[in-house]
Structure formats: C-alpha cells, structure tokens
Motif scaffolding. Structure first.
Motif, PDB file in Angstrom:
ATOM      1  N   UNK A   1       2.552  -4.411  -0.536  1.00 48.16           N
ATOM      2  CA  UNK A   1       3.866  -5.041  -0.510  1.00 48.16           C
ATOM      3  C   UNK A   1       4.736  -4.352   0.532  1.00 48.16           C
TER       4      UNK A   1
ATOM      5  N   UNK B   1      -1.735  -2.629  -4.448  1.00 47.74           N
ATOM      6  CA  UNK B   1      -0.622  -3.567  -4.549  1.00 47.74           C
ATOM      7  C   UNK B   1       0.649  -3.050  -3.915  1.00 47.74           C
TER       8      UNK B   1
ATOM      9  N   UNK C   1       1.838  -9.237  -3.076  1.00 45.25           N
ATOM     10  CA  UNK C   1       2.814  -9.979  -3.881  1.00 45.25           C
ATOM     11  C   UNK C   1       2.115 -10.838  -4.940  1.00 45.25           C
ATOM     12  N   UNK C   2       1.039 -11.504  -4.514  1.00 42.94           N
ATOM     13  CA  UNK C   2       0.307 -12.358  -5.463  1.00 42.94           C
ATOM     14  C   UNK C   2      -0.237 -11.529  -6.622  1.00 42.94           C
ATOM     15  N   UNK C   3      -0.761 -10.352  -6.276  1.00 46.46           N
ATOM     16  CA  UNK C   3      -1.287  -9.482  -7.332  1.00 46.46           C
ATOM     17  C   UNK C   3      -0.154  -9.072  -8.279  1.00 46.46           C
ATOM     18  N   UNK C   4       1.025  -8.739  -7.695  1.00 43.76           N
ATOM     19  CA  UNK C   4       2.142  -8.282  -8.526  1.00 43.76           C
ATOM     20  C   UNK C   4       2.590  -9.378  -9.475  1.00 43.76           C
ATOM     21  N   UNK C   5       2.644 -10.617  -8.985  1.00 44.85           N
ATOM     22  CA  UNK C   5       3.140 -11.649  -9.895  1.00 44.85           C
ATOM     23  C   UNK C   5       2.028 -12.209 -10.778  1.00 44.85           C
ATOM     24  N   UNK C   6       0.869 -11.597 -10.714  1.00 40.79           N
ATOM     25  CA  UNK C   6      -0.087 -11.912 -11.759  1.00 40.79           C
ATOM     26  C   UNK C   6      -1.377 -12.607 -11.357  1.00 40.79           C
ATOM     27  N   UNK C   7      -1.714 -12.608 -10.052  1.00 36.74           N
ATOM     28  CA  UNK C   7      -3.021 -13.158  -9.672  1.00 36.74           C
ATOM     29  C   UNK C   7      -4.045 -12.040  -9.835  1.00 36.74           C
ATOM     30  N   UNK C   8      -5.070 -12.308 -10.621  1.00 37.51           N
ATOM     31  CA  UNK C   8      -6.067 -11.276 -10.907  1.00 37.51           C
ATOM     32  C   UNK C   8      -6.907 -11.024  -9.661  1.00 37.51           C
ATOM     33  N   UNK C   9      -7.602  -9.868  -9.674  1.00 35.16           N
ATOM     34  CA  UNK C   9      -8.482  -9.542  -8.542  1.00 35.16           C
ATOM     35  C   UNK C   9      -9.489 -10.657  -8.299  1.00 35.16           C
TER      36      UNK C   9
ATOM     37  N   UNK D   1       0.495  -8.269   2.792  1.00 29.35           N
ATOM     38  CA  UNK D   1       1.704  -8.282   1.956  1.00 29.35           C
ATOM     39  C   UNK D   1       1.678  -9.432   0.960  1.00 29.35           C
ATOM     40  N   UNK D   2       1.210 -10.583   1.443  1.00 28.16           N
ATOM     41  CA  UNK D   2       1.140 -11.730   0.541  1.00 28.16           C
ATOM     42  C   UNK D   2       0.206 -11.451  -0.621  1.00 28.16           C
TER      43      UNK D   2
END
Lengths: 260, 842
Positions: free
Chosen positions: B839, B835, B747-755, B743-744
């Motif tokens: 989540x 993603x 969330x990180x991917x959703x708020x903009x951490x790239x693969x 889940x984390x």
C-alpha cells in the motif's frame, strides 16, 4: 493514563466495545536494529464513536491501527475486533474478518482505476459474493454526495471525490468499524473538510464506528475523542476536541522532541 | 549515457530476466543450428575422407554392362592391376539382400538391406570387413552378417540364416560376424557377405563386378593414374573417377544436404526470434513507462532526446549481448541434442566433435544484439518524447494510452490485403502461386497482429461473460486488468498467435493431405491384406495360387499392370480375373457387361471413357512399350476406383507385353472372422520369405501417411520453440503487471480479497491472454490452411480440407494450460506481497 471506561459516552448508549487493544506490543527487527513501535498499549474503541489517533511521526499511531485492523501481526498482547482475538486467526480468517467486519480508507490509491465509482464502492461485497443492500447503498451514496458520478472512473474524479468514493466503499458493507489512515493527507483543505464532514455525519446519522489516524489537528477536531501516542505509548486522551486544543497538545510533543 | 544504461540494466536484472530468456532461447536455436550443421558436415566429410582415404581410382560398370565386351570382369581387373603405380585392386559386387529376422520380416530397412562380396587378401582377411567372430565365407552355402543383423535374426555362428534376394527364400549357414562402418548399416540397414562367386551369382552376373577400387603405390599421382586407367579401359564402357573427384562429388552432396537442413532450421529460428521481438518490445515499453519520471529528470538536467534514445538502445544492446552469449552456450547443447533427436528419429548422423566456426559465434551474437536493439527501437522513441516537465508532475497514473485509430486503420488495410490475396489464391487452377500465397499469409498475420488490440476488447469481454459465473470478482478484476493496456495484452497474445497459427495451419494441411493419401489408395479396397514384394520386383504367379488354397482365404486375387499409351497419353492397364476382383475391390460397372471382357476386349473406367470419348463398343488403340500395338474393343465401363485406375483387361491380353510375368500384388480377402490370424499364416505358407510384405489396410494407411506425420511432428518440435518463447512472454507481462499494480493488490488484500483470490485474478488474466492468442492463432491458421489448401488441391485432387477439431481442441487446452502455468510464478508473487509495504509502495 486515562481509561475509556472512566468517561461516560454520550453518543454510544450501547457502550459496546468495537475494538480493543490490551497490553499490545509490536517490535520490529532484532538485536541492534530492534525497534519497539508499540509498547504495551491498552485502549478501547466504542461503537458509534469517532476516534482520532494522533502523535508525531514514528509514535506508532499507524502501527496501532494496522495491528487493530488485522493488517499487521502483534508481537505480544491482544488485539480484538468485537470479541474476536486477532492473534488467534490465520491469514485466511483475517482476510475474511477484514472483508466482513472492517472498512478501510487509506491516504491514497484507495480505488481500482479500472472499475467505476459504483463498482469500487461495492467491491468488498463483490469479493464476499454478497448482494449490496440497495436502500443502504443509496443512502450511503447520497450521504457522501456521489449520486451523479457513479459511472465515472477514478481518473475522471477529483481527489476529494475519489476519497469520498473510498469512504462510501468503507460504509457500504456496514462494517463494525472503519479504519482511516490519513484520509485527508492528499487533499486540499476544502476537500479535506468536506470529507471529514462526511465521516462525522456517518457516525452521527449511520451510527458508524470510525478510528482515524491523522497528524492534522483540524482533522482530529472532527472526532469525538482524540488519543495521543508518543514513542509507542498512549500519553494522553481528549474528549470533544477542538483544533486549537489539539494543536496545543501537539506542540508539547514538538517541544519535547526538540529538547530531548 | 553508457553508464546510465549499464546501471539501469543491473538495477532491473530480475525484471529483464524473462526478456533475456526470450533472446537467449532464440539465439540458442540459431547457434545450435549453425553448430549442428557445421559439425554434421564436418563429421560426414571426415568419415568420407576416411572411407575414400586409400581410394585412388574407382571404376564402376557403365549402363551397357550386359554387353560381353564391356563387362567389368576379371580381364579388366587384371589389366588395371598390371598398370604401374597400382598397389591393389579390389573387385566388389553389391546389391540388395533381405535377411529374415525372427518374425520373417526383413532385418534391415527397405533401402538399407545390402549384400556384398567378401574379398580375402593373402592372409584370408578383408580389411574392409574385419571378422570379429568365426571366419569369412568361402563356399556357396555360407554367409557372414554384421553383428546387429545377426542379433536380429537370432542366429549364432553355425546356425542357418534365411534370406531372399529377388525370389524365393533361401538358407545359408552363418560362418562369421563382421564389423562394418557402412553408414547404411548403422542407419538401420543390414549387411550380408558372400564369397565373390556367390555374390556375383546372387547380386549380379557371374564373372562380373560392380566396382573396382584401385589403391595406388606411395608417390603415385592420383590424377595421372586415373587418366591411365581411363585410357586402358574401353571408352564409355565404365565410369572412371579419381578418389579426389569422388570426394569432391560427395562433399558437394553433403553441403547441399546440410545446408538444406540448416536453412529449414534457421527459418524456424527466425520465427522464434520474431516472436521474441514482441516480448522485448513489451518489456522496454513497460520499463520506459515505469521510468518516465527518471527519464524526464535526465532531460531536465540537460540530456538530449538523442542521448535518451541512445541510452535505451545501449541498454537493449547490452541485454542482447549478454543473453545471446548465454544463448550460444545453450546452443552447443541444442546442437548435441539435435543430433541425438534426429538419430533416434532414424537419421544416421555420424559422430564427431562439435565444430564451432567463428562465423557461428559472430552470427549468434550479432543476431541477438540486432534483434534486441531493433525491438527496443520503437519504445526508445517513446522515451524520447517524455517531456522534462513530467519529472515534476506527481503522475500517479500513467498517461492515458494513445488512441488506436491509426493502428486500427493500418491493421484493417493489411488484413484486408492479406485476405484478398488468399481469396485470390482459392481461384487459382494450378499449383503455381506459392510465393503469392506466402506473401498473403504473412500479410494476413501481420494485419491481425496490428489489429489485435482492437480485437482483444470483444474477446476478453466475451471470455469474461462466459466464465463470469464461475470466476466471480477475480474474473471481473482480471478482465479489467487485461483490458487496461490493450497494446500489451495484444502484443503478448500475438507472440502466442504466431506459433499457434503456423501449427494449426500445418496441422490442417497435413491431416487433410493424410486423409487424401489414405483415400487415394484404400477407399475402394475391400481386401483384408495386400501382399507385395519388399523390393518392388513383383511376385511369382505361384504365390496367388498357393494363397487361394489356404484355408481361411475367401479370395486371393493377383493384379499385374502394364503401361501403354493411347493417342500419346500414358496410362496403366491392369490384368485380373474380373469376377474375383469384385471380392477384393469395390468394382461397380455402369454399362456393358463384365462377362464380355475377354481376350480382345477391355473394360475402362468412366473417367477414362469420358476423357478419351469411349463408350461400350468403341475401339481403344493401345501402344505398348515393347513396341507392339493392340486395338481391343471396350466391353464394359466401371465407376472410377483407386484399385484399378484406367483400364482393366484379361491377363491373356496383357501378359504378352510383360517382360516377366510377375504379379504386382495379390489382394487377399479372409473368411469372416479369420482376418486376424491370417497374416502370420500367409507368411508361413510363403516360406517365411523376408521379401514378401503382407499389409493390412491399417498398415497401408500408416505407410502412406507415415512420412507426413513424421514431418508434422518435426514441425511441432521446431515451432514448439516459438511457443515456449511466447509463454516466457506471458510470464514476463504478468510479472510486470503485478509489479505495476503492487499498491492495488495491497489495497485489495486489505479490504478483504484472500490470497487465493489474488492468485486467481492473475491466473485468469494470464488465461485470457493465452486464450486470446490461441483463438486468434487457430482462426488465422484455419483460414490460411483453407485458402492455401487450394494450391495443394490443384495437383492432388483427393485433397479435401479436414479440420481435425479434436486436435485443435487439444491446442486450445494446451493454451489454457500454458496460461495457468505462465501465471504460477507471478501469481505466487502477487499473493505473497506484504500488504502494508504494497500500500505504501511508490
């Protein structure tokens, strides 16, 4: 079907469109398992406006938000943030777009348990490698009322406080638009009301644009405008909603759901 | 509960895969070792049985063979042959023969270059050495070689072969090529066959044999025949044994050999399994944490604590059983591979089928199950402590980890005890105390393992600080993740630490010993080449004279040594021409004058002078082993050096006490710039004698240190298994972490951490864990090598600890690579997570 342009907006003098869906469709599966989640939806969200998306379960409200926020791909039609067409972007560009131009508040698990409240708030900027604007950050933190709790970890905060951290995180990076997916879903009514107050305040005072998915008429009543979805289509829209009016509208869905 | 256990096992197949792999590798090592040693033992036994098949009695010459009446000659052969029940007597002669290869080096290994007599029967054939080309040797100038040796010499039948036995080189005509199953030859030796008279002349005494091999007529009792042979022959002159006795003797030797190999390998397999324990315990701890609600539900509907524990242990047992069964199959491959590896390293293990004893199967399965169940025991206790009410709690976050206070206290006590023991070891004056040192090492390692969670925090912080600028937010997230569960991080790193501390410790001791050995022989040698005889028989004095005349040679100094006793202390005296010795050795006189060393005087080293209370002018009483005595005066004292140890004298003093005047070695100093080409010229000048060994300083160092390096590399190979299992553990931990943090990550991917950022985060956590294990391992290894090294030092004064930093840097780099590699799969999984599903994941 009503169109946003038909209603002059009191609170958004610029009137610029922050996000727009045009003939947006989303289909899952193939053949017999094919499900149409969104059926050529067209809608606009203006700057400085707080919009709630409502509808019964399975109406496609979350899907609409995911498609507009670049979290999910589009089957046909167009989804734009500002004037950027999301379908034309690759994964890397979408990620960057989410990072730089969109803020998120989810129903739960919004925060990293290992980071402090402040670190969680600045996370999107840390990811982008940007320095947060100190003044703005202070103002955001003040607005959501977290000043004394910045060094706490999520496990030391109440559910309401955690969601306020999430809102602060979404606000801190000054995104063009914030998407909130059932942000009060896991909160008791008092914390929920508080949080919605902050969202409302951020639109008023900080001129944010917020799109919130919810099934709670009370939550929707904090918005400037409510869009109702059913079976993947926009079926109605309401300006200056009150909880009772929204509830009445929703009851009609229930009745329809029972009779059909 | 059995069904619950089985269901759980099946439901978590992929998550248990890495754990199963750890058990599998460990049991493969155990079963591979067992099957390998059984197979090799049985192959040896078969081979021996075949070679001793028709040996009824063996008669070998006794020690007093030089006396005429005890000679093993044709009279003895005839008297044995005349006995009833004797079918045949094969009189054989054997010894060492060096055959020259194309470069005039010995074609066979130093210990495996053998020569023997060809014993043709009535048909002209020798059943022991079937001729495959040409014919058997019949005259003095003829020789037969085994095919491999013939190929190395490049000689065809009809060509001339160069060889030497113990003196000058000679030539013989190659008349045939023979087959042999002599294990010494297949191990890299060589075989030269002569007719009996020539063999006797070259290898023994004319008219005498070294062994009689008696075969019996069918129906003859071996025991009785042996007794009869014994009666017939002069008492005590020969050693007479029945074929069965010989077989029993060799069988015992084989058992001893194979069991020592087996025990060594099993010790390393034990280390590998011990490392596996950490991974198994880690996995079950994580599984139980993830499953706590499920377990609480079981408890709520009426399962007892005991049933919960049993369910977990049954699950572990099943896992162990399946994994060790697979491990056993892999073990068969290991057994085959081990033989190939050892053979290519120079061991000559006989071929034979794999021997699978039921005991090996039972041991492998038993070990696998017991280890897995034991490792799951502590986690199962945790499962039992889960309260039924937790089923109802919406526990989003795992309960806060228990405090580490007790653990840290225990770790501190263990480490302190271990370190104290190791410090005590450094004060010991003798080499006893190996057991204490081993106990101290084990305690130190155990203590550090227990303390590892405490140590992980500062390490991870430091690492993150050092790399923070480079790694950005991914590094920060990785740091927090690594710190989130210090027990897990520590257990994963400990698995790696065990292997690396042993590897580091062994490397430091071996490299230090290597340098000690190199110092011992060469530090005072300034000669370019050392000429010696390959069979340790010494060199004729003519060789030094010949070499001295060789152009390009500045000095060719012969050295001979004689043993003597002075006040009952044995020592070596060297004879050399002292002025020229200075050209090939670092010889410094501290008192007296070297010019005064003549017949009747000696020079002694300062060390020897100190030990025996000598100074210039004092008499040195010398008792030689030939019974003579001499009391020369000390004319000079030189600084202790490694070329001439205790006493240096003139040849005129020592030569009378030598049985044969032969030089031990000739030290050659080349003219400036001529050293490179001199080696070939020395060989050529000395007639291409394969017996003559010409070694440069580098050769000498390598030959002294070679065996240490070989052992070290073998250890690397064996400990490599423990490291591989530790890597599996890192993969396991990361895969579980990614699963837990789905889940984390969403969330990180959703708020903009790239693969790539997600990948980087997982990778950095992996690297932190790996580096933590490596740094702990290297630290503990160096400490143990330093303290334990004192044991070596007491019996090996040249030993001085050398830390091979370059090699240790390589270990750390490997650990870094291990961290990156271990993260490949988990990182890719994390980056590919959907993603939205993540989540919403439960």
């Amino acid at each position: 079907m009503s169109h946003a342009a038909a209603f002059p907006l009191a609170q958004a003098p610029t009137g610029a469109v922050a996000a727009r869906a045009t003939d947006l469709s989303k289909v899952y599966g193939q053949g017999e398992t094919r499900v149409t989640a969104l059926d050529s939806v067209s809608v606009e969200f203006r700057r400085g406006e707080f919009t709630a998306i409502m509808g019964p379960s399975g109406s496609g409200k979350s899907t609409l938000m995911h498609c507009l926020a670049g979290l999910d791909s589009v089957s046909s039609g167009s989804a734009r943030i500002g004037d950027v067409e999301l379908a034309s972007l690759g994964d890397r560009q979408l990620t960057r777009l989410r990072r730089d131009r969109i803020g998120f508040v989810f129903q739960a698990f919004n925060l990293l348990p290992t980071l402090t409240a402040l670190e969680n708030i600045t996370l999107p900027m840390d990811i982008a490698g940007r320095k947060p604007d100190k003044q703005w950050l202070d103002m955001v933190v003040d607005t959501v009322g977290l000043s004394g709790r910045l060094a706490h970890r999520p496990s030391q905060l109440s559910g309401g406080q955690q969601q306020r951290v999430a809102v602060a995180r979404a606000l801190a990076a000054r995104p063009e638009i914030i998407f909130a997916d059932e942000p009060t879903g896991n909160l008791d009514s008092r914390s929920g009301a508080e949080l919605l107050g902050f969202l409302h305040e951020s639109v008023r005072a900080l001129r944010q644009t917020i799109v919130m998915v919810t099934h709670d008429p009370v939550a929707a009543s904090y918005a400037d405008r409510v869009i109702f979805l059913a079976d993947g289509r926009i079926v109605d829209e309401m300006r200056e909603p009150t909880a009772d009016a929204v509830l009445d509208r929703m009851k009609r869905f229930d009745a329809k759901g029972r009779t059909s | 509960m059995f069904r619950t256990a089985l269901r759980n096992l099946l439901a978590h197949k992929t998550r248990l895969m890495m754990t199963a792999l750890a058990v599998l590798l460990g049991t493969a090592f155990v079963s591979g070792t067992l099957v390998f040693s059984d197979s090799v033992g049985s192959a040896y036994r078969n081979k021996m049985a075949k070679s001793l098949d028709d040996v009824a009695v063996s008669v070998t010459a006794g020690r007093s063979a030089l006396k005429e009446k005890d000679a093993l000659d044709s009279r003895v052969v005839e008297s044995v042959r005349a006995l009833p029940g004797v079918a045949s007597v094969r009189p054989s002669v054997s010894g060492t023969v060096m055959v020259a290869d194309k470069q005039n080096n010995p074609a066979g290994s130093e210990w495996g270059s053998s020569g023997a007599n060809f014993v043709p029967g009535a048909n002209g054939k020798d059943s022991r050495y079937p001729i495959v080309k040409g014919r058997g040797p019949t005259a003095e100038g003829e020789i037969v070689l085994d095919a491999k040796t013939a190929a190395k010499t490049g000689a065809e039948v009809g060509d001339t072969v160069r060889l030497a036995v113990d003196g000058p080189v000679m030539t013989k005509k190659l008349v045939g090529i023979a087959e042999t199953d002599d294990p010494k030859v297949s191990a890299g030796g060589s075989l030269a066959l002569f007719d009996t008279a020539t063999a006797q002349k070259l290898l023994g005494t004319p008219g005498q044999f070294s062994e009689l091999i008696v075969t019996a007529t069918p129906g003859t009792d071996q025991q009785k025949l042996t007794a009869k042979v014994r009666e017939t022959l002069p008492k005590d002159a020969f050693r007479t044994q029945s074929g069965k006795e010989l077989a029993a003797e060799e069988s015992k030797a084989i058992d001893k050999e194979t069991s020592s190999i087996r025990n060594t390998f099993l010790a390393f397999a034990g280390i590998a399994l011990f490392v596996g324990v950490f991974i198994i315990a880690n996995t079950f701890t994580m599984l139980i944490a993830q499953r706590s609600r499920e377990i609480a539900l079981l408890r709520a509907v009426g399962a007892s604590r005991r049933q919960v524990v049993r369910s977990v242990l049954i699950e572990a047992g099943l896992l162990g059983l399946v994994a060790s069964a697979a491990g056993f199959v892999l073990g068969l491959g290991v057994a085959t591979g081990l033989r190939a590896v050892l053979n290519s390293a120079g061991a000559s293990l006989p071929d034979g089928p794999l021997v699978i004893e039921p005991m090996s199967v039972l041991t492998a399965l038993g070990v696998g199950v017991v280890v897995t169940v034991l490792a799951a025991w502590l986690p199962s206790r945790k499962a039992a402590k889960i309260a039924p009410v937790e089923a109802l709690a919406a526990a989003e976050q795992p309960p806060a980890p228990r405090g580490l206070l007790l653990r840290n206290a225990l770790g501190a006590v263990l480490t302190a005890a271990g370190v104290a023991i190791m410090l005590y070891i450094t004060t010991l004056k003798d080499s006893g105390g190996l057991e204490i040192a081993m106990a101290g090492s084990a305690l130190t390692m155990a203590g550090v393992i227990v303390l590892a969670p405490l140590l992980s925090r500062p390490f991870v912080h430091l690492f993150a600080k050092a790399t923070g600028r480079l790694t950005g937010i991914s590094g920060k997230l990785a740091k927090e993740n690594a710190l989130r569960n210090p027990r897990r991080t520590a257990a994963t790193a400990s698995a790696l630490m065990i292997g690396l501390s042993l590897i580091t410790g062994l490397t430091v001791v071996a490299v230090s010993a290597d340098q000690g050995v190199a110092k011992m022989g060469q530090q005072d040698l300034t000669a370019d080449y050392k000429v010696t005889s390959a069979n340790f028989g010494g060199l004729s004095p003519d060789i030094a004279k010949t070499l001295a005349k060789e152009p390009g040679v500045t000095a060719a100094v012969p050295l001979r040594s004689v043993g003597f006793q002075s006040s009952n202390q044995p020592a070596l005296a060297y004879a050399a021409d002292i002025p020229s010795l200075g050209e090939v050795a670092d010889l410094r006189f501290v008192s007296g004058s070297p010019a005064d060393v003549r017949k009747g005087t000696v020079a002694v080293s300062d060390q020897y002078a100190k030990d025996h209370g000598l100074k210039v002018g004092s008499p040195l009483p010398m008792d030689f082993y030939d019974g003579e005595k001499a009391t020369p005066k000390v004319a000079a004292v030189y600084a202790k050096n490694d070329v001439v140890s205790a006493v240096l004298a003139t040849p005129s003093l020592l030569d009378p006490h030598l049985e044969k005047v032969r030089d031990d070695e000739v030290l050659v100093k080349a003219a400036p710039g001529k050293a490179g080409e001199l080696r070939a010229k020395i060989k050529e000048t000395l007639g291409g004698n394969p017996l003559i060994k010409v070694q440069s300083q580098e050769d000498l160092r390598r030959s002294e240190a070679g065996s240490i390096d070989d052992i070290l590399y073998l250890m690397y190979g064996l400990l490599g298994m423990a490291v591989v299992i530790a890597v599996v553990g890192v993969v396991n931990t990361l895969a579980m972490s990614v699963f837990e943090r789905t889940r984390e990550i969403g969330m990180l991917r959703a708020i903009g951490l790239a693969r790539t950022g997600v990948k980087q985060m997982v990778r950095l956590e992996s690297v932190m864990i790996a580096m933590f294990g490596a740094v702990l391992g290297v630290g503990v290894g160096i400490f143990l090598a330093w303290s334990g090294g004192h044991l070596v030092r007491s019996s090996f004064p040249q030993y001085e600890m050398v830390v091979p930093w370059a090699r240790i840097a390589v270990f750390l780099l490997i650990a870094l690579a291990v961290g990156v590699l271990a993260a490949v799969w988990p990182a890719r999984r994390a980056a590919r997570l959907n993603m939205l599903e993540s989540i919403g994941a439960q």
